[in-house]
Design an enzyme around this catalytic site. Structure first.
Site, short mmCIF file in Angstrom:
data_model
loop_
_atom_site.label_atom_id
_atom_site.label_comp_id
_atom_site.label_asym_id
_atom_site.label_seq_id
_atom_site.Cartn_x
_atom_site.Cartn_y
_atom_site.Cartn_z
NE ARG A 142 -4.32 -2.10 -0.24
CZ ARG A 142 -4.86 -2.13 -0.46
NH1 ARG A 142 -5.69 -0.81 -1.14
NH2 ARG A 142 -5.75 -3.34 -1.32
CG HIS B 248 -10.61 0.53 3.28
ND1 HIS B 248 -11.01 0.47 2.34
CD2 HIS B 248 -9.97 2.41 1.80
CE1 HIS B 248 -11.33 0.81 0.86
NE2 HIS B 248 -10.39 2.00 1.19
CE1 TYR C 6 -5.87 -7.39 -8.24
CE2 TYR C 6 -7.88 -6.59 -8.82
CZ TYR C 6 -7.07 -6.56 -8.25
OH TYR C 6 -5.94 -5.18 -9.03
#
Length: 483
Positions: A85, A155, A278
Site C-alpha cells: 500500500r 477503510h 483477486y
C-alpha cells in the site's frame, strides 16, 4: 490535446492560459525544490514529494503501509504480487497531481485552480488508504463483518480517522478547512459520503482520487497498472491519454467521445483482474482459511478491537500472521494449525463452481455451507457445515448491473460546449450487454471430502435451478481420497 491549441480565438485564449500555467508551474518548482524529496517508483518513475506530504509520510502511521501487501495473500499464487500500500499511495499521490496539473494547464483560469487545490487533491491521494486493513479487502469484507456482525466499519472511514489522529499526534500545521476538504475527497466514493456545501464550489476535484459518480479515478489508474505489472499480466488501458484529454464541463470531468472504448478498457481490465487474480480459486481458498484463523484468534488477540482506536490501529498489519504462528499460547493453537496448513500448501480443496444465471441475479441470495449440506442425498459420508466452505464472488464493471458508460459525460471536441451521454445503440456492438457476474464456488475443508461435497453441490444446483449450472463435473482426480 493538440486540437485545443489551434484554430479559433477561443483556442488561442486556451493556449495562452496553458502557457501561463506552465510558467507558473516552473516557477513554483524552482521555489520549492529545496524542500522537496525525490523517490523513484518502478511504475511512474521519479516522484517529487512536497514538504506538507512529507510530514505525513515520515510518521509511523504512514510507514505502516509498507507492511500491508496491496494484494493481500495473492502472492501465494502470483509470487510477484508483493508490492505494498505504501508505493500504491505514492503512485496515487503522483497521478492526482498530474490530473490537476492537466486541468490547470488547459483550463486553469476558467476553473480558478490554485496551489491549495493541487495540494489538497495530492494529499487525498497520498492518504486515501491510510486506514486500510491487513490482507487487502479481506479484513474489511470478510473478517470485520463476521467478527462484529452488523458493523459498518470501512477503510475509507478509518482513513479519515487516521488522518485526524496523525495531525493531532504529530502537530502537523494544516488549516482545518483544508483538512476537511482532504477528508471529503477520501470519502467521495464511499456510501457514507454526501456532497457538503464546502464541496460544491469545485465538485470536479472530488472526482479525481475516489470517484463515486462514475468510477474513473487515479486510484484505479495506479492499482490496475501496478497490479498487472506485479502479476506479469498485460495492460493495454491508456490512462495517460484519458488524463490528457479530460475536460471540466458543468463542474464535472468529461471525456472526448472518441475515448469511450479506452474508458471501457479501464473497467474491463479491472474486471479481468478480479476474475484472474483477486478472486482466483486458490487465492480465495487461502483467504477462507486465513479468515477462519483470524476469527479463532480474535478472542485472545482482540484483533477486531484495533480498528476502534486509531492509536492502536496503526500497530495492526500483515505481521499479525507471524504473531500467531510464533506464539506458544494454547488459545491460538487452532489458528496456528490452520496457518500451518497454508504454509504446507494443504489448502481447502476447490470442488467446483457455477455462474448464477443472469435472469436470477436480481433475486440472488448468497449461498452458505448450510445450503450445500442440506442438498446432500445420503451417501457414505454425512457432511457437516464445518466441512464445507463457500465463496460468493461478485465481479462487475464498477456500476453493479448497470452499464458504466451510462454514468459518464462526453463531449464532441474542444470547440463544443455541450456534454452528453452515450446510449447503447451508439457504441460498438462488440461491447457486452451484461455487466455483472455472480460466481458460486464450493470448497471441501478436507481432501477426503471432495467427492461428497461435489455431489452435494451438484444436488444443490438441481434443486435450485432444475439443471446443473457448472461447466463440467468435478474431475475424478480431485475426488480421489488422500489420507
Amino acid at each position: 490535446m493538440g486540437e485545443c491549441c489551434n484554430g479559433s480565438n477561443g483556442n488561442g485564449v486556451r493556449a495562452a492560459a496553458a502557457a501561463d500555467a506552465v510558467r507558473e508551474e516552473r516557477s513554483a518548482v524552482v521555489a520549492d525544490r529545496r524542500y522537496t524529496k525525490q523517490v523513484f517508483d518502478n511504475v511512474h518513475g521519479h516522484i517529487s514529494l512536497d514538504p506538507l506530504s512529507l510530514k505525513f509520510i515520515d510518521t509511523e502511521q504512514f510507514q505502516r503501509l509498507r507492511d500491508l501487501k496491496q494484494l493481500g495473500l495473492t502472492y501465494l499464487v502470483y509470487p510477484g504480487a508483493v508490492h505494498t500500500r505504501f508505493e500504491h499511495s505514492l503512485g496515487v499521490y503522483y497521478l492526482a497531481g498530474d490530473a490537476v496539473q492537466s486541468l490547470k494547464r488547459y483550463q486553469g483560469l476558467e476553473l480558478d485552480i490554485d496551489h491549495f487545490d493541487m495540494q489538497n487533491v495530492k494529499l487525498a491521494g497520498l492518504l486515501h488508504d491510510i486506514g486500510h486493513g491487513p490482507f487487502s479487502h479481506l479484513f474489511e469484507h470478510e473478517f470485520m463483518s463476521r467478527a462484529i456482525p452488523g458493523s459498518n466499519w470501512s477503510h475509507e472511514l478509518m482513513s479519515v480517522n487516521m488522518v485526524d489522529y496523525i495531525v493531532d499526534e504529530h502537530n502537523i500545521d494544516i488549516d482545518s478547512s483544508r483538512l476537511k476538504t482532504v477528508k471529503e475527497m477520501i470519502l467521495a466514493s464511499s456510501k457514507e459520503y454526501s456532497m457538503t456545501k464546502s464541496a460544491k464550489e469545485k465538485c470536479f476535484l472530488y472526482d479525481i482520487v475516489a470517484n463515486g459518480r462514475n468510477g474513473i479515478d487515479v486510484d484505479k489508474f495506479d492499482y490496475i497498472g501496478r497490479d498487472c505489472r506485479a502479476c506479469g499480466l498485460g495492460c493495454n488501458f491508456q490512462f495517460k491519454r484519458l488524463m490528457e484529454g479530460m475536460r471540466v464541463m458543468g463542474n464535472e470531468i468529461c471525456y472526448p467521445a472518441k475515448e469511450y472504448l479506452n474508458i471501457h478498457k479501464l473497467f474491463a481490465t479491472r474486471a479481468d483482474l478480479h476474475r484472474t487474480v483477486y478472486t482466483h480459486a486458490k487465492v480465495k481458498a487461502v483467504e477462507l482459511m486465513l479468515v477462519e484463523a483470524l476469527l479463532k484468534a480474535d478472542d485472545y488477540l482482540k484483533i477486531s478491537s484495533y480498528p476502534l482506536d486509531p492509536a492502536e490501529y496503526w500497530k495492526l498489519d500483515d505481521t499479525v500472521v507471524k504473531t500467531i504462528e510464533t506464539s506458544h499460547k494454547r488459545q491460538l493453537q487452532e489458528s496456528r494449525d490452520i496457518l500451518l496448513r497454508i504454509r504446507r500448501r494443504d489448502l481447502y480443496r476447490f470442488c467446483n463452481e457455477y455462474a448464477v444465471p443472469k435472469e436470477k441475479l436480481d433475486h440472488f441470495k448468497e449461498i452458505t455451507p448450510k445450503d450445500i449440506i442440506c442438498a446432500q442425498r445420503g451417501g457414505a459420508v454425512q457432511l457437516k457445515e464445518d466441512d464445507v466452505a463457500v465463496s460468493n464472488v461478485k465481479i462487475d464493471l464498477t456500476r453493479g448491473r448497470n452499464n458504466p458508460l451510462d454514468s459518464i459525460n462526453f463531449f464532441k471536441d474542444y470547440d463544443s460546449d455541450e456534454k452528453f451521454q452515450m446510449s447503447e445503440d451508439r457504441v460498438s456492438h462488440l461491447l457486452p450487454t451484461n455487466y455483472q457476474d455472480r460466481i458460486v464456488r464450493v470448497y471441501a475443508k478436507k481432501p477426503d471430502l471432495v467427492e461428497a461435497v461435489s455431489e452435494a453441490f451438484e444436488n444443490f444446483q438441481l434443486k435450485t435451478y432444475g439443471v446443473k449450472k457448472q461447466v463440467h463435473s468435478t474431475p475424478e482426480k480431485k475426488k480421489l481420497r488422500r489420507f
